[in-house]
Design a protein around this motif. Structure first.
Motif, mmCIF file in Angstrom:
data_model
loop_
_atom_site.group_PDB
_atom_site.id
_atom_site.type_symbol
_atom_site.label_atom_id
_atom_site.label_comp_id
_atom_site.label_asym_id
_atom_site.label_seq_id
_atom_site.Cartn_x
_atom_site.Cartn_y
_atom_site.Cartn_z
ATOM 1 N N GLU A 75 28.295 -45.277 -2.939
ATOM 2 C CA GLU A 75 28.460 -45.021 -4.373
ATOM 3 C C GLU A 75 28.800 -46.302 -5.131
ATOM 4 O O GLU A 75 28.377 -46.487 -6.276
ATOM 5 C CB GLU A 75 29.543 -43.976 -4.611
ATOM 6 C CG GLU A 75 29.142 -42.588 -4.199
ATOM 7 C CD GLU A 75 30.221 -41.549 -4.476
ATOM 8 O OE1 GLU A 75 31.230 -41.867 -5.149
ATOM 9 O OE2 GLU A 75 30.066 -40.412 -4.003
ATOM 10 N N THR A 76 29.549 -47.197 -4.497
ATOM 11 C CA THR A 76 29.921 -48.456 -5.139
ATOM 12 C C THR A 76 28.674 -49.263 -5.482
ATOM 13 O O THR A 76 28.553 -49.804 -6.590
ATOM 14 C CB THR A 76 30.862 -49.273 -4.222
ATOM 15 O OG1 THR A 76 32.073 -48.529 -4.056
ATOM 16 C CG2 THR A 76 31.169 -50.634 -4.798
ATOM 17 N N LEU A 82 23.871 -49.540 -11.523
ATOM 18 C CA LEU A 82 23.839 -48.876 -12.836
ATOM 19 C C LEU A 82 24.432 -49.747 -13.936
ATOM 20 O O LEU A 82 23.988 -49.705 -15.076
ATOM 21 C CB LEU A 82 24.606 -47.551 -12.793
ATOM 22 C CG LEU A 82 23.968 -46.390 -12.078
ATOM 23 C CD1 LEU A 82 24.906 -45.188 -12.102
ATOM 24 C CD2 LEU A 82 22.632 -46.029 -12.695
ATOM 25 N N THR A 83 25.446 -50.521 -13.611
ATOM 26 C CA THR A 83 26.121 -51.324 -14.625
ATOM 27 C C THR A 83 25.521 -52.724 -14.769
ATOM 28 O O THR A 83 25.951 -53.491 -15.615
ATOM 29 C CB THR A 83 27.628 -51.434 -14.318
ATOM 30 O OG1 THR A 83 27.812 -52.006 -13.015
ATOM 31 C CG2 THR A 83 28.288 -50.063 -14.379
ATOM 32 N N SER A 84 24.526 -53.036 -13.953
ATOM 33 C CA SER A 84 23.866 -54.336 -14.042
ATOM 34 C C SER A 84 22.937 -54.366 -15.250
ATOM 35 O O SER A 84 22.333 -53.357 -15.625
ATOM 36 C CB SER A 84 23.050 -54.587 -12.765
ATOM 37 O OG SER A 84 22.271 -55.742 -12.912
ATOM 38 N N ASP A 85 22.810 -55.534 -15.842
ATOM 39 C CA ASP A 85 21.857 -55.706 -16.941
ATOM 40 C C ASP A 85 20.443 -55.949 -16.421
ATOM 41 O O ASP A 85 19.500 -56.009 -17.202
ATOM 42 C CB ASP A 85 22.281 -56.887 -17.821
ATOM 43 C CG ASP A 85 23.546 -56.580 -18.615
ATOM 44 O OD1 ASP A 85 23.804 -55.394 -18.893
ATOM 45 O OD2 ASP A 85 24.270 -57.535 -18.949
ATOM 46 N N GLU A 86 20.313 -56.103 -15.119
ATOM 47 C CA GLU A 86 19.019 -56.385 -14.503
ATOM 48 C C GLU A 86 18.215 -55.103 -14.320
ATOM 49 O O GLU A 86 18.758 -54.019 -14.230
ATOM 50 C CB GLU A 86 19.222 -57.045 -13.131
ATOM 51 C CG GLU A 86 20.119 -58.250 -13.132
ATOM 52 C CD GLU A 86 19.612 -59.385 -13.989
ATOM 53 O OE1 GLU A 86 18.377 -59.527 -14.130
ATOM 54 O OE2 GLU A 86 20.434 -60.132 -14.520
ATOM 55 N N ASP A 95 12.998 -45.064 -10.393
ATOM 56 C CA ASP A 95 13.363 -44.178 -9.294
ATOM 57 C C ASP A 95 14.881 -43.978 -9.263
ATOM 58 O O ASP A 95 15.629 -44.618 -9.988
ATOM 59 C CB ASP A 95 12.823 -44.673 -7.949
ATOM 60 C CG ASP A 95 13.324 -46.052 -7.554
ATOM 61 O OD1 ASP A 95 14.288 -46.540 -8.165
ATOM 62 O OD2 ASP A 95 12.747 -46.632 -6.633
ATOM 63 N N ASP A 96 15.331 -43.069 -8.398
ATOM 64 C CA ASP A 96 16.750 -42.700 -8.397
ATOM 65 C C ASP A 96 17.596 -43.552 -7.465
ATOM 66 O O ASP A 96 18.770 -43.293 -7.279
ATOM 67 C CB ASP A 96 16.922 -41.220 -8.062
ATOM 68 C CG ASP A 96 16.575 -40.899 -6.610
ATOM 69 O OD1 ASP A 96 16.199 -41.818 -5.852
ATOM 70 O OD2 ASP A 96 16.697 -39.733 -6.235
ATOM 71 N N LEU A 97 17.040 -44.563 -6.831
ATOM 72 C CA LEU A 97 17.720 -45.518 -5.959
ATOM 73 C C LEU A 97 18.123 -44.947 -4.608
ATOM 74 O O LEU A 97 18.519 -45.674 -3.721
ATOM 75 C CB LEU A 97 18.949 -46.143 -6.645
ATOM 76 C CG LEU A 97 18.685 -46.815 -7.984
ATOM 77 C CD1 LEU A 97 19.993 -47.254 -8.612
ATOM 78 C CD2 LEU A 97 17.728 -47.986 -7.821
ATOM 79 N N GLY A 98 18.053 -43.645 -4.418
ATOM 80 C CA GLY A 98 18.338 -43.049 -3.128
ATOM 81 C C GLY A 98 19.767 -43.190 -2.650
ATOM 82 O O GLY A 98 20.016 -43.236 -1.458
ATOM 83 N N LEU A 99 20.702 -43.267 -3.587
ATOM 84 C CA LEU A 99 22.119 -43.402 -3.245
ATOM 85 C C LEU A 99 22.909 -42.250 -3.841
ATOM 86 O O LEU A 99 22.562 -41.733 -4.900
ATOM 87 C CB LEU A 99 22.683 -44.724 -3.790
ATOM 88 C CG LEU A 99 22.171 -45.986 -3.138
ATOM 89 C CD1 LEU A 99 22.632 -47.208 -3.917
ATOM 90 C CD2 LEU A 99 22.640 -46.073 -1.697
ATOM 91 N N PRO A 100 23.998 -41.862 -3.174
ATOM 92 C CA PRO A 100 24.827 -40.802 -3.747
ATOM 93 C C PRO A 100 25.536 -41.291 -5.001
ATOM 94 O O PRO A 100 25.809 -42.487 -5.152
ATOM 95 C CB PRO A 100 25.844 -40.506 -2.635
ATOM 96 C CG PRO A 100 25.899 -41.748 -1.823
ATOM 97 C CD PRO A 100 24.538 -42.375 -1.916
ATOM 98 N N LEU A 109 23.262 -42.826 -15.610
ATOM 99 C CA LEU A 109 21.870 -42.703 -15.185
ATOM 100 C C LEU A 109 20.959 -42.496 -16.387
ATOM 101 O O LEU A 109 19.888 -43.089 -16.478
ATOM 102 C CB LEU A 109 21.718 -41.544 -14.206
ATOM 103 C CG LEU A 109 22.306 -41.758 -12.820
ATOM 104 C CD1 LEU A 109 22.341 -40.437 -12.056
ATOM 105 C CD2 LEU A 109 21.512 -42.790 -12.067
ATOM 106 N N ALA A 110 21.385 -41.658 -17.319
ATOM 107 C CA ALA A 110 20.588 -41.409 -18.517
ATOM 108 C C ALA A 110 20.465 -42.678 -19.356
ATOM 109 O O ALA A 110 19.392 -42.988 -19.877
ATOM 110 C CB ALA A 110 21.209 -40.278 -19.338
ATOM 111 N N GLU A 111 21.559 -43.424 -19.486
ATOM 112 C CA GLU A 111 21.522 -44.679 -20.246
ATOM 113 C C GLU A 111 20.591 -45.683 -19.582
ATOM 114 O O GLU A 111 19.842 -46.390 -20.250
ATOM 115 C CB GLU A 111 22.924 -45.268 -20.374
ATOM 116 C CG GLU A 111 23.818 -44.499 -21.311
ATOM 117 C CD GLU A 111 25.245 -45.034 -21.313
ATOM 118 O OE1 GLU A 111 25.487 -46.114 -20.740
ATOM 119 O OE2 GLU A 111 26.100 -44.364 -21.905
ATOM 120 N N ARG A 112 20.655 -45.773 -18.256
ATOM 121 C CA ARG A 112 19.785 -46.702 -17.519
ATOM 122 C C ARG A 112 18.322 -46.364 -17.756
ATOM 123 O O ARG A 112 17.510 -47.231 -18.042
ATOM 124 C CB ARG A 112 20.111 -46.643 -16.024
ATOM 125 C CG ARG A 112 19.210 -47.501 -15.159
ATOM 126 C CD ARG A 112 19.634 -47.387 -13.690
ATOM 127 N NE ARG A 112 18.897 -48.292 -12.856
ATOM 128 C CZ ARG A 112 17.803 -47.973 -12.170
ATOM 129 N NH1 ARG A 112 17.337 -46.752 -12.207
ATOM 130 N NH2 ARG A 112 17.194 -48.865 -11.434
#
Length: 119
Positions: A75-76, A82-86, A95-100, A109-112
């Motif tokens: 999750e980290t 999610l918080t990266s500007d990249e 895609d959803d990144l496949g992580l919990p 997630l919506a903002e990204r």
């Protein structure tokens, strides 16, 4: 899909994401290390993300047992992405990144997704 090479000693699992750098997709390898007992109690799981250019971003997560420490470390990384500007993807754009992730990340997630669609 090609089989992965054996993991280095001490590494529990790894995944390579893709980060967009100056219009070019570059690898962003992430490694989760085997959880270890923490000297003060509980467990700790270290994480390393190796950014293009060689910068290694380190983090960790703690849990009451090794399983919780690993799950929180997964999750980290999700939170760091999610918080990266990249612009970071796993297989394809958006895609959803496949992580919990926890329910409280739904807004992130919506903002990204909105940021990515607006580019």
């Amino acid at each position: 899909m090609t089989p992965e090479i054996p993991l280095p000693s001490g590494v529990s699992c790894e995944r390579t994401y893709r980060v967009l750098v100056d219009g070019t997709s570059k690898p962003l390898p992430c490694r989760w290390f085997v959880p270890e007992p923490h000297p003060e109690g509980d467990w700790v799981c270290r994480v390393e993300m190796t950014w293009p250019g060689g910068r290694v971003q380190k983090a960790h997560a703690c849990g009451i047992d090794s399983t919780q420490a690993l799950l929180l470390a997964l999750e980290t990384v999700h939170t760091l992405i999610l918080t990266s500007d990249e612009s970071i993807d796993w297989f394809e754009e958006h895609d959803d990144l496949g992580l919990p992730c926890r329910d409280y990340h739904a807004e992130g997630l919506a903002e990204r997704k909105a940021r990515r669609e607006g580019k």
